[in-house]
Design an enzyme around this catalytic site. Structure first.
Site, mmCIF file in Angstrom:
data_model
loop_
_atom_site.group_PDB
_atom_site.id
_atom_site.type_symbol
_atom_site.label_atom_id
_atom_site.label_comp_id
_atom_site.label_asym_id
_atom_site.label_seq_id
_atom_site.Cartn_x
_atom_site.Cartn_y
_atom_site.Cartn_z
ATOM 1 C CB SER A 148 -0.878 0.000 1.263
ATOM 2 O OG SER A 148 -1.507 1.244 1.480
ATOM 3 C CE1 TYR A 161 -5.509 -1.708 4.112
ATOM 4 C CE2 TYR A 161 -4.150 0.251 3.843
ATOM 5 C CZ TYR A 161 -4.793 -0.848 3.299
ATOM 6 O OH TYR A 161 -4.719 -1.085 1.945
#
Length: 256
Positions: A148, A161
């Site tokens: 990410s 996350y």
């Protein structure tokens, strides 16, 4: 000259293949010649249909990767149904949003279990198969983890996350170090801001959506199909000397 991007005869597991990034990657791998095991909680009926329309084999492997219970079965079922395993794409992931002062243990554990713990143990199960393959002269394998922008940056309101995707980056490098000599390449793709269900809240937030678009040199949100070329590259012999790399596909976000 043999096409180094040709995936004919290869079998790929793609987790979270029912929609979004997973679906885009599965279709790209299939277009390059791979057969697909579409893994997830939701039946990837649409993805499987599109893969078969490309002339490739595809099977649904149902698994809830919020725990590691189904991990070995995913590998075994793939080998049984499709005759092998050469590529693993760890795409399945979840996200929870809240201010860090309010973030719950439940939301922390749910994200870490799916995004990092299951990723490691699926890598492990796949690698055990790939190492035996390599030792028997059948070639090793390719592992692609989905990282990410938050592998590189902190973000806001997504502590678990960010921690999980930072972990994916580190894990990718560690596994590359351990398994390069065993015929396995381990790399990651770090998608930029891609229009998927996971980013729906950001797309609908007028202020955040504008801020995000202003930061992306390409001037648009990414599409899951934008990740296909990177996935094919990292899954193919074209990347045999690429190891432990996190490839950003972000429209220039990190360069800004």
């Amino acid at each position: 000259m043999t096409n180094p991007f040709d995936l004919s005869g290869k079998v790929a597991i793609v987790t979270g293949a029912n929609t979004g990034i997973g679906q885009g990657i599965a279709l790209a791998l299939a277009a390059a010649g791979a057969d697909i095991a579409a893994v997830g909680r939701s039946a990837a009926t649409e993805t499987v249909g599109q893969v078969r329309a490309l002339g490739r084999k595809a099977e649904i492997v149902s698994a809830d990767l919020s725990t590691i219970e189904p991990v070995q079965r995913v590998v075994d079922e793939t080998v049984e149904k499709l005759g092998g395993l050469h590529i693993l794409v760890n795409n399945a992931g979840i996200i929870r949003r809240a201010d860090s002062v309010d973030f719950t243990e439940e939301d922390w554990d749910a994200v870490m279990d799916t995004n990092l713990k299951s990723v490691f143990f699926l890598c492990q199960a796949a690698a055990r198969h790939m190492i035996k393959q390599f030792e028997n002269g059948g070639g090793g394998g390719k592992i692609i983890n989905i990282a990410s922008m938050l592998t590189f940056q902190g973000g806001i309101r997504v502590p678990s996350y960010t921690a999980s995707k930072s972990g994916v980056g580190g894990l990718t490098k560690l596994l590359a170090n351990e398994w390069a000599s065993k015929g396995i390449t381990v790399n990651a793709i770090a998608p930029g801001y891609i229009a998927t269900n996971n980013t729906d809240a950001l797309q609908k937030d007028e202020t955040r959506n504008r801020q995000i678009l202003e930061r992306i040199p390409a001037g648009r949100w990414g599409d899951p199909a934008d990740l296909g070329g990177a996935a094919v590259f990292l899954a193919s012999s074209a990347s045999d000397y690429v190891q432990g790399h996190v490839l950003a596909v972000d429209g220039g976000w990190l360069a800004r």
